[in-house]
Each structure stands twice: as structure tokens, then as C-alpha cells.
Scaffold this motif. Structure first.
Motif, PDB file in Angstrom:
ATOM      1  N   PHE A  63      13.099  -7.208   5.819  1.00  0.00           N
ATOM      2  CA  PHE A  63      12.755  -6.103   4.929  1.00  0.00           C
ATOM      3  C   PHE A  63      11.866  -6.543   3.764  1.00  0.00           C
ATOM      4  O   PHE A  63      11.292  -5.694   3.087  1.00  0.00           O
ATOM      5  N   ASP A  64      11.730  -7.840   3.527  1.00  0.00           N
ATOM      6  CA  ASP A  64      10.832  -8.324   2.473  1.00  0.00           C
ATOM      7  C   ASP A  64       9.385  -8.387   2.938  1.00  0.00           C
ATOM      8  O   ASP A  64       8.478  -8.565   2.131  1.00  0.00           O
ATOM      9  N   TYR A  65       9.155  -8.212   4.229  1.00  0.00           N
ATOM     10  CA  TYR A  65       7.793  -8.379   4.753  1.00  0.00           C
ATOM     11  C   TYR A  65       7.366  -7.239   5.670  1.00  0.00           C
ATOM     12  O   TYR A  65       6.251  -6.737   5.588  1.00  0.00           O
ATOM     13  N   ARG A 118       7.819  -6.428   0.253  1.00  0.00           N
ATOM     14  CA  ARG A 118       8.764  -6.657  -0.843  1.00  0.00           C
ATOM     15  C   ARG A 118       8.577  -5.625  -1.951  1.00  0.00           C
ATOM     16  O   ARG A 118       9.544  -5.142  -2.551  1.00  0.00           O
ATOM     17  N   GLU A 119       7.319  -5.242  -2.212  1.00  0.00           N
ATOM     18  CA  GLU A 119       7.033  -4.296  -3.298  1.00  0.00           C
ATOM     19  C   GLU A 119       7.448  -2.880  -2.943  1.00  0.00           C
ATOM     20  O   GLU A 119       7.566  -2.024  -3.814  1.00  0.00           O
ATOM     21  N   GLY A 120       7.632  -2.610  -1.668  1.00  0.00           N
ATOM     22  CA  GLY A 120       8.008  -1.273  -1.261  1.00  0.00           C
ATOM     23  C   GLY A 120       6.915  -0.246  -1.456  1.00  0.00           C
ATOM     24  O   GLY A 120       7.177   0.903  -1.793  1.00  0.00           O
ATOM     25  N   THR A 128      10.506  11.800   0.868  1.00  0.00           N
ATOM     26  CA  THR A 128      10.533  10.481   0.241  1.00  0.00           C
ATOM     27  C   THR A 128      11.071   9.465   1.235  1.00  0.00           C
ATOM     28  O   THR A 128      12.133   9.685   1.831  1.00  0.00           O
ATOM     29  N   ILE A 129      10.340   8.367   1.405  1.00  0.00           N
ATOM     30  CA  ILE A 129      10.811   7.279   2.237  1.00  0.00           C
ATOM     31  C   ILE A 129      11.435   6.219   1.333  1.00  0.00           C
ATOM     32  O   ILE A 129      10.910   5.921   0.252  1.00  0.00           O
ATOM     33  N   SER A 130      12.576   5.685   1.748  1.00  0.00           N
ATOM     34  CA  SER A 130      13.230   4.645   0.965  1.00  0.00           C
ATOM     35  C   SER A 130      13.947   3.692   1.918  1.00  0.00           C
ATOM     36  O   SER A 130      13.988   3.931   3.123  1.00  0.00           O
ATOM     37  N   ARG A 131      14.491   2.642   1.369  1.00  0.00           N
ATOM     38  CA  ARG A 131      15.218   1.693   2.200  1.00  0.00           C
ATOM     39  C   ARG A 131      16.363   1.076   1.414  1.00  0.00           C
ATOM     40  O   ARG A 131      16.299   0.968   0.185  1.00  0.00           O
ATOM     41  N   ASP A 132      17.398   0.683   2.131  1.00  0.00           N
ATOM     42  CA  ASP A 132      18.536  -0.032   1.562  1.00  0.00           C
ATOM     43  C   ASP A 132      18.587  -1.366   2.293  1.00  0.00           C
ATOM     44  O   ASP A 132      19.031  -1.430   3.450  1.00  0.00           O
ATOM     45  N   ARG A 141       5.679  -5.985  12.279  1.00  0.00           N
ATOM     46  CA  ARG A 141       5.796  -7.247  11.523  1.00  0.00           C
ATOM     47  C   ARG A 141       4.466  -7.544  10.850  1.00  0.00           C
ATOM     48  O   ARG A 141       3.854  -8.576  11.065  1.00  0.00           O
ATOM     49  N   ILE A 142       4.031  -6.600  10.018  1.00  0.00           N
ATOM     50  CA  ILE A 142       2.789  -6.675   9.268  1.00  0.00           C
ATOM     51  C   ILE A 142       3.081  -6.175   7.870  1.00  0.00           C
ATOM     52  O   ILE A 142       3.729  -5.148   7.703  1.00  0.00           O
ATOM     53  N   ASN A 143       2.571  -6.901   6.848  1.00  0.00           N
ATOM     54  CA  ASN A 143       2.884  -6.579   5.468  1.00  0.00           C
ATOM     55  C   ASN A 143       1.766  -5.771   4.817  1.00  0.00           C
ATOM     56  O   ASN A 143       1.042  -6.266   3.964  1.00  0.00           O
ATOM     57  N   ARG A 144       1.612  -4.519   5.251  1.00  0.00           N
ATOM     58  CA  ARG A 144       0.672  -3.603   4.616  1.00  0.00           C
ATOM     59  C   ARG A 144       0.983  -2.201   5.104  1.00  0.00           C
ATOM     60  O   ARG A 144       1.689  -2.020   6.094  1.00  0.00           O
ATOM     61  N   ILE A 145       0.433  -1.210   4.421  1.00  0.00           N
ATOM     62  CA  ILE A 145       0.642   0.172   4.827  1.00  0.00           C
ATOM     63  C   ILE A 145      -0.028   0.411   6.188  1.00  0.00           C
ATOM     64  O   ILE A 145      -1.200   0.064   6.385  1.00  0.00           O
TER      65      ILE A 145
END
Length: 119
Positions: A29-31, A49-51, A64-68, A95-99
Motif C-alpha cells: 500500500f506504500d507503492y 505513500r502520499e495517497g 471519495t476513494i480512501s484506504r485503510d 504495481r506502479i506508483n502513479r495515478i
């Protein structure tokens, strides 16, 4: 084994609210990036990580999208629902860190949850 399982769909009246959950096992979830799709359209995305988040114009201001991270779960909170929001909502992950806005950018998919909004 990476897996996505949606829950929380159902029937709701016009103007009502509903929250979908996506239990995501085997992801970082950090990436990793997670998205929600409806009829092949990317309607919301959360990344890294920044969400950082993205919303389609059709849902902006209502969803609204969110995560726990502790629960390994991604949510889609839906307010002021309209009949045109009716459809099968699918959770996706990459498994890619971008929108990521498009379905071909995602590698993992849930089975989908039906949302029906009555007028």
C-alpha cells in the motif's frame, strides 16, 4: 497470491449513499496504485505513500476513494447517488506508483460489485 475482493454493493435510492470495500491481499500500500472502474471507465484512483487521488468528472465531488492500510482495504464512498451511477463496480490494482486512469494500465481485478440506484 495477490487478490482483490469487493463487497458492499446493493440497492440504494436516488440521493442516497453507499460505501464499497475492496479487500486487497498481497499488495504494497506504500507503492501500489488502486482504482475503481464502472463500465470500463476509471472513476477513482489512489496511489502510493502520499495517497494522491484522481476522480472522473462524472463522480467528482460525490465520490471519495480512501484506504485503510492496517486493514489492507480500499474504499469507495459514494454520496448523492444518481440512477446513472448504476452498474458493476470493479476494484483494480497495479504495481506502479502513479495515478492510472485506464483499465489497460491495471494488472489485477476483483470480481465486481453491483450497485443499483433507483429513481
Amino acid at each position: 497470491q495477490s487478490r482483490l475482493v469487493e463487497s458492499g454493493g446493493g440497492l440504494v435510492q436516488f440521493g442516497g449513499s453507499l460505501t464499497l470495500s475492496c479487500a486487497a491481499s498481497g499488495f504494497n500500500f506504500d507503492y501500489d496504485t488502486f482504482g475503481w472502474f464502472r463500465a470500463g471507465e476509471g472513476i477513482a484512483c489512489i496511489s502510493g505513500r502520499e495517497g494522491n487521488t484522481y476522480y472522473a468528472d462524472s463522480v467528482k465531488g460525490r465520490f471519495t476513494i480512501s484506504r485503510d492500510i492496517a486493514k489492507n482495504t480500499v474504499y469507495l464512498h459514494m454520496n448523492n447517488l444518481k440512477p446513472e451511477d448504476t452498474g458493476v463496480y470493479r476494484c483494480a490494482a497495479a504495481r506502479i506508483n502513479r495515478i492510472l486512469r485506464y483499465d489497460y494500465e491495471y494488472d489485477y481485478w476483483g470480481q465486481g460489485a453491483q450497485v443499483t440506484v433507483s429513481s
